[in-house]
Design an enzyme around this catalytic site. Structure first.
Site, short mmCIF file in Angstrom:
data_model
loop_
_atom_site.label_atom_id
_atom_site.label_comp_id
_atom_site.label_asym_id
_atom_site.label_seq_id
_atom_site.Cartn_x
_atom_site.Cartn_y
_atom_site.Cartn_z
N ASP A 63 -52.02 9.06 15.64
CA ASP A 63 -51.61 9.12 17.04
C ASP A 63 -50.62 10.27 17.23
O ASP A 63 -49.71 10.45 16.41
CB ASP A 63 -50.94 7.81 17.46
CG ASP A 63 -51.89 6.64 17.47
OD1 ASP A 63 -53.10 6.82 17.19
OD2 ASP A 63 -51.43 5.51 17.77
N HIS A 209 -49.35 8.38 12.15
CA HIS A 209 -48.90 9.19 13.29
C HIS A 209 -48.73 10.64 12.87
O HIS A 209 -48.54 10.93 11.68
CB HIS A 209 -47.58 8.65 13.84
CG HIS A 209 -47.67 7.28 14.41
ND1 HIS A 209 -47.68 6.14 13.61
CD2 HIS A 209 -47.79 6.84 15.69
CE1 HIS A 209 -47.79 5.07 14.38
NE2 HIS A 209 -47.85 5.46 15.64
#
Length: 268
Positions: A63, A209
């Protein structure tokens, strides 16, 4: 010797009964969700946490919502390790301000999904606001990549039944994860590696992430890749996983509804 008598009137007994019933209901939901079972009507939109398969395939997902320091080191690790398949979920305000990095992700051949527009909890928005956020993100990513996204990971992983239904109406598949690295907490390289490697399983979707908040992911990632390869895993995109078998999804009880039920039962 004094005797003490505790008297529960009818109202208190009734209130206690409903509190216990609501608590048992909540526990039941948590139990059902732990096995990735759909808790609402059959065929209703559901988020995807993994796919049932016997093949040792696993999807690394990243992400990105802000920053410019962490993505390229992570892309370099993937390149150095010969990982050609992974899925990146991009927030579109970030994408608009970093088109060069978006292009590098695209040029490397990685899959790109939507991480929405505003980074807020979509379950707190109205239906129209949810649609606006998803349509805005869709338009921006399509313009930047030349391809309309079909995968959606909602900001903070937050959604309810309304969000799922709206996303489904826009032909999105909502993608969650079974293995959470917790890399955004910067819990240490060894801990990040252990969380992923110890929890990995065939058909797994791993949450990582590539925003500037993660300071150890680029150090943990090479070890994660090596260790999973030792276990015989092949790295694929989320879409590759979905093509393996019918998806195994789970819906979550609308937390606002659940909280209201508990409060009503307690007489709050």
């Amino acid at each position: 010797m004094n005797s003490f008598f505790y008297v529960l009137n009818g109202r208190k007994i009734k209130r206690t009964f409903f509190v216990l019933a609501a608590a048992l209901f909540a526990i039941g939901i948590i139990y059902v969700e732990s096995d990735n079972v759909t808790v609402f009507s059959e065929g209703a939109p559901a988020a995807i946490y993994s796919v049932p398969t016997e093949k040792k395939v696993i999807a690394l997902t990243f992400d990105i919502s802000w920053g410019e320091k962490r993505t390229e080191p992570i892309l370099n690790v993937l390149k150095d390790k010969g990982v050609t398949k992974a899925t990146f979920f991009l927030s579109t305000p970030w994408s608009k301000s970093h088109p060069d990095i978006v292009n590098k992700i695209k040029t490397a051949g990685f899959e790109i999904g939507s991480h929405g527009h505003k980074h807020v909890n979509y379950s707190s928005l109205s239906d129209e606001e949810i649609k606006t956020q998803l349509m805005t993100a869709n338009s921006i990513l399509t313009d930047l990549t030349g391809k309309e996204p079909t995968l959606l990971r909602l900001p903070n992983g937050d959604f309810d039944k309304r969000v799922l239904k709206i996303a489904d109406s826009m032909n999105y598949k909502v993608i969650q994860w079974d293995t959470d690295s917790q890399d955004w907490k910067n819990i240490g390289v060894d801990n990040i590696v252990n969380r992923v490697v110890s929890s990995a399983h065939p058909g797994d979707i791993v949450l990582l992430h590539a925003s500037d908040s993660v300071k150890q992911t680029h150090q943990a990632l090479p070890i994660i890749i090596d260790e999973l390869r030792k276990q015989g895993y092949e790295f694929v995109t989320v879409s590759d996983l979905l093509s393996q078998a019918d998806t195994k999804g789970k819906e979550v009880q609308d937390q606002a509804t659940l909280q209201q039920a508990l409060e009503d039962a307690a007489g709050m």
